[in-house]
Design an enzyme around this catalytic site. Structure first.
Site, PDB file in Angstrom:
ATOM      1  N   HIS A   6       8.614 -30.152  43.162  1.00 39.52           N
ATOM      2  CA  HIS A   6       7.217 -30.128  43.593  1.00 39.52           C
ATOM      3  C   HIS A   6       6.713 -28.699  43.364  1.00 39.52           C
ATOM      4  O   HIS A   6       6.362 -27.985  44.300  1.00 39.52           O
ATOM      5  CB  HIS A   6       7.101 -30.577  45.054  1.00 39.52           C
ATOM      6  CG  HIS A   6       5.715 -31.000  45.480  1.00 39.52           C
ATOM      7  ND1 HIS A   6       5.451 -32.212  46.076  1.00 39.52           N
ATOM      8  CD2 HIS A   6       4.526 -30.370  45.409  1.00 39.52           C
ATOM      9  CE1 HIS A   6       4.156 -32.312  46.359  1.00 39.52           C
ATOM     10  NE2 HIS A   6       3.576 -31.189  45.968  1.00 39.52           N
ATOM     11  N   GLU A  61       1.233 -40.112  48.009  1.00 40.20           N
ATOM     12  CA  GLU A  61       0.285 -39.190  48.662  1.00 40.20           C
ATOM     13  C   GLU A  61      -1.088 -39.836  48.694  1.00 40.20           C
ATOM     14  O   GLU A  61      -1.531 -40.402  47.693  1.00 40.20           O
ATOM     15  CB  GLU A  61       0.141 -37.865  47.897  1.00 40.20           C
ATOM     16  CG  GLU A  61       1.300 -36.931  48.007  1.00 40.20           C
ATOM     17  CD  GLU A  61       1.048 -35.613  47.273  1.00 40.20           C
ATOM     18  OE1 GLU A  61      -0.120 -35.196  47.128  1.00 40.20           O
ATOM     19  OE2 GLU A  61       2.049 -35.017  46.837  1.00 40.20           O
ATOM     20  N   ASN A  82      -0.025 -40.837  43.510  1.00 41.72           N
ATOM     21  CA  ASN A  82      -0.839 -39.975  44.382  1.00 41.72           C
ATOM     22  C   ASN A  82      -2.296 -40.233  44.057  1.00 41.72           C
ATOM     23  O   ASN A  82      -2.718 -40.048  42.909  1.00 41.72           O
ATOM     24  CB  ASN A  82      -0.527 -38.496  44.147  1.00 41.72           C
ATOM     25  CG  ASN A  82       0.860 -38.114  44.652  1.00 41.72           C
ATOM     26  OD1 ASN A  82       1.578 -38.951  45.202  1.00 41.72           O
ATOM     27  ND2 ASN A  82       1.230 -36.866  44.460  1.00 41.72           N
ATOM     28  N   ARG A 117       8.906 -38.131  53.138  1.00 51.47           N
ATOM     29  CA  ARG A 117       9.012 -37.600  51.775  1.00 51.47           C
ATOM     30  C   ARG A 117       8.924 -36.078  51.846  1.00 51.47           C
ATOM     31  O   ARG A 117       7.887 -35.547  52.255  1.00 51.47           O
ATOM     32  CB  ARG A 117       7.883 -38.165  50.898  1.00 51.47           C
ATOM     33  CG  ARG A 117       7.847 -37.554  49.520  1.00 51.47           C
ATOM     34  CD  ARG A 117       6.726 -38.074  48.629  1.00 51.47           C
ATOM     35  NE  ARG A 117       6.772 -37.312  47.392  1.00 51.47           N
ATOM     36  CZ  ARG A 117       5.723 -36.755  46.783  1.00 51.47           C
ATOM     37  NH1 ARG A 117       4.501 -36.923  47.271  1.00 51.47           N
ATOM     38  NH2 ARG A 117       5.883 -36.051  45.692  1.00 51.47           N
ATOM     39  N   GLU A 166       3.540 -34.911  40.284  1.00 52.85           N
ATOM     40  CA  GLU A 166       2.297 -34.567  39.588  1.00 52.85           C
ATOM     41  C   GLU A 166       2.515 -33.598  38.420  1.00 52.85           C
ATOM     42  O   GLU A 166       1.953 -32.489  38.415  1.00 52.85           O
ATOM     43  CB  GLU A 166       1.282 -33.967  40.575  1.00 52.85           C
ATOM     44  CG  GLU A 166       0.887 -34.897  41.691  1.00 52.85           C
ATOM     45  CD  GLU A 166      -0.208 -34.331  42.599  1.00 52.85           C
ATOM     46  OE1 GLU A 166      -0.696 -33.217  42.338  1.00 52.85           O
ATOM     47  OE2 GLU A 166      -0.576 -35.014  43.566  1.00 52.85           O
ATOM     48  N   TYR A 172      -6.318 -39.508  45.181  1.00 56.68           N
ATOM     49  CA  TYR A 172      -7.303 -38.785  45.993  1.00 56.68           C
ATOM     50  C   TYR A 172      -8.735 -39.214  45.701  1.00 56.68           C
ATOM     51  O   TYR A 172      -9.491 -39.471  46.617  1.00 56.68           O
ATOM     52  CB  TYR A 172      -7.126 -37.269  45.812  1.00 56.68           C
ATOM     53  CG  TYR A 172      -5.858 -36.793  46.510  1.00 56.68           C
ATOM     54  CD1 TYR A 172      -5.859 -36.564  47.881  1.00 56.68           C
ATOM     55  CD2 TYR A 172      -4.666 -36.660  45.813  1.00 56.68           C
ATOM     56  CE1 TYR A 172      -4.697 -36.174  48.539  1.00 56.68           C
ATOM     57  CE2 TYR A 172      -3.496 -36.267  46.468  1.00 56.68           C
ATOM     58  CZ  TYR A 172      -3.525 -36.025  47.833  1.00 56.68           C
ATOM     59  OH  TYR A 172      -2.380 -35.660  48.488  1.00 56.68           O
TER      60      TYR A 172
HETATM   61  O1  IFM Z   1      -1.264 -30.393  48.523  1.00 59.35           O
HETATM   62  C1  IFM Z   1      -1.283 -31.123  47.340  1.00 59.35           C
HETATM   63  C2  IFM Z   1       0.100 -31.605  46.974  1.00 59.35           C
HETATM   64  O2  IFM Z   1       1.005 -30.571  46.876  1.00 59.35           O
HETATM   65  C3  IFM Z   1       0.056 -32.329  45.644  1.00 59.35           C
HETATM   66  N1  IFM Z   1      -0.947 -33.341  45.647  1.00 59.35           N
HETATM   67  C4  IFM Z   1      -2.261 -33.004  46.101  1.00 59.35           C
HETATM   68  C5  IFM Z   1      -2.192 -32.318  47.457  1.00 59.35           C
HETATM   69  C6  IFM Z   1      -3.600 -31.945  47.936  1.00 59.35           C
HETATM   70  O3  IFM Z   1      -4.211 -31.086  47.032  1.00 59.35           O
END
Ligand code: IFM
Length: 479
Positions: free
Chosen positions: A124, A377, A300, A80, A169, A302
């Site tokens: 992005h 992600e 994504n 990606r 995002e 985290y």
């Molecule tokens: O590096 C970023 C990415 O560009 C978008 N999502 C979160 C990642 C980590 O902060």
């Protein structure tokens, strides 16, 4: 006793790695590329840690073959990457820069020759500066220009790229770029942020239709959202109803504002009005355009956020994020100022919470039945270094990936419609306002020499991808 058999993924599961143009390419002025808002922002003193810029980054603009070799050596099936809009249309609109298209065709060819499927993200975060000068995403015109750009790229790359992501995002663009100003273009303007929210969504919807018109049948089109489970703490003595209300509001702020329009064509009921576009901005067919059917949703993930009861006078009103208030009860910010202390954290100070991924995947599979999900992600920053043996033994990242991949496998077993996983990131790269200080790669980059050193986590990830299964978690790890 813990089950000690490997957790298998379904046949054909996509194993990938992700990057983004401004974070890795460099070549900031190469071959006719125009300036983006991130070129401007990173060159503005005080905006990025250490004054770092993406001018050179990982120099992947020149080293893409080496990076394709890395992906191939790891046995990954997909890559990606994102396309830099100002490389294709230096001013954002008008004259096409053929050299920009040629670069991405060559990259896609390099991937194809190695049996790696290309997944392209159209936006992005590196908006052409020329379009920012005309109002950026706060202007409706930019949504229309985004669809034009999508059509140009789809025409040129449609024979080489089978999976397309419109936006990455968009919440971060609206909130960090337009509301808090910690990202490009650095605005602090609630009205502009609300307008940007709507125009990002509209741009997505218009781009879906432009892509469908230009791409061969069989191409997949989706969007990537950063999504966040929202939890209330267990110590909510007597505050249950108010906390639940706060949870709904926070969920609307963090997830619903983009998820609901895309999936259902409406803004979420519980979203604070200040986050939403005023009615006058929404034209008749906009919501239907935004809710155009998708082939997949990119997720994504985290970390989750947690809410707890608190003294409303203690609400933080710092510049990072204006609080969304539920009067008299809850202390929190949309990005979750309160986090429990008892769990592991990454070098970003983010929680290590694989259960959040499990929850999220099951929730989305319920909210959008039948829609394939890709984790586009997931990963962590760690304090990586080259040890005296010349290796990077990133045990924290190995553990992080092991836990999250096991959570993903459990989610599939329990009914989640997950079709693939892209680790963030292939390479250490330019981590936005943090510059090069935060390392997310499974491959270490020595930025002074551009030498790539695969970390221990890349060997772990390659083993999982080859086996299409994640090994059992060590019994000593809390799950
Ligand atoms: O590096 C970023 C990415 O560009 C978008 N999502 C979160 C990642 C980590 O902060």
């Amino acid at each position: 006793m813990t089950d000690q058999s490997p957790l298998a993924f379904p046949p054909g599961f996509t194993w990938g790695a992700a990057t983004a143009a401004y974070q890795i390419e460099g070549g900031a002025n190469a071959d006719g590329k125009g300036r983006s808002v991130w070129d401007t922002f990173s060159h503005t003193p005080g905006k990025v840690r250490g004054g770092d810029t993406g001018d050179i980054a990982c120099d992947s603009y020149h080293r893409y073959r080496e990076d394709a070799d890395l992906l191939s050596s790891l046995g990954l099936s997909a890559y990606r990457f994102s396309i830099s809009w100002p490389r294709i249309l230096p001013d954002g609109t008008g004259q096409v820069n053929q050299a920009g298209l040629d670069y991405y065709r060559a990259l896609a060819d390099a991937l194809g020759e190695r049996g790696i499927a290309a997944t392209a993200t159209l936006f992005h975060w590196d908006l052409p500066q020329g379009l920012q000068d005309r109002g950026g995403w706060a202007s409706r015109e930019v949504a229309l220009r985004f669809a034009d750009y999508a059509a140009v790229v789809a025409e040129a790359l449609g024979d080489r790229v089978a999976r397309w992501i419109t936006l990455n995002e968009p919440l971060v663009v609206a909130s960090n770029g337009y509301r808090t100003g910690v990202h490009a273009p650095g605005l602090r303007d609630m009205d502009a942020a609300a307008a940007a929210t709507h125009h990002l969504l509209l741009g997505h919807g218009l781009a879906v239709s432009a892509l469908r018109a230009a791409l061969p049948s069989g191409a997949e089109v989706g969007i990537t959202l950063n999504l966040t489970p929202v939890r209330v703490t267990a110590d909510a003595n007597g505050e249950g109803a108010a906390l639940e209300r706060a949870r709904q509001v926070t969920d609307a702020c963090l997830n619903g504002v983009f998820l609901e329009p895309v999936l259902s064509g409406r803004y979420p009921e519980y979203a604070p009005p200040a986050l939403l576009p005023p009615d006058g901005l929404i034209e008749d067919t906009d919501m239907a355009t935004i809710a155009a059917p998708l082939d997949f949703l990119g997720v994504n993930y985290y970390q989750p956020v947690h809410l707890r009861p608190g003294d409303p006078d203690n609400l933080r009103r710092d510049e990072e994020a204006p609080p969304v208030r539920v009067d008299g009860v809850v202390k929190y910010r949309p990005d979750g100022v309160y986090q429990p202390n008892s769990v592991a954290r990454t070098a970003m100070d983010w929680l290590v919470d694989p259960e959040g991924l499990y929850e999220l995947l099951l929730r989305l599979s319920k909210d959008a039945p039948g829609l394939p999900l890709y984790v586009t992600e997931n990963g962590c920053a760690a304090e990586d270094y080259v040890n005296p043996e010349g290796a990077v033994d990133d045990v924290e990242r190995v553990r992080f990936l092991h836990l999250h991949l096991a959570a993903a496998a459990r989610a599939i077993r329990d009914g989640a419609n997950l079709a693939g996983y892209y680790v963030w990131s292939l390479l250490d790269n330019f981590e936005w306002a943090w510059g090069y200080q935060k390392r997310f790669g499974i491959v270490f980059v020595d930025f002074g020499t551009q030498r790539r050193i695969p970390k221990a986590s890349s060997a772990f990830y390659a083993d999982v991808a080859r086996a299409n299964a994640v090994p059992p978690l060590p019994v000593s790890w809390p799950v």
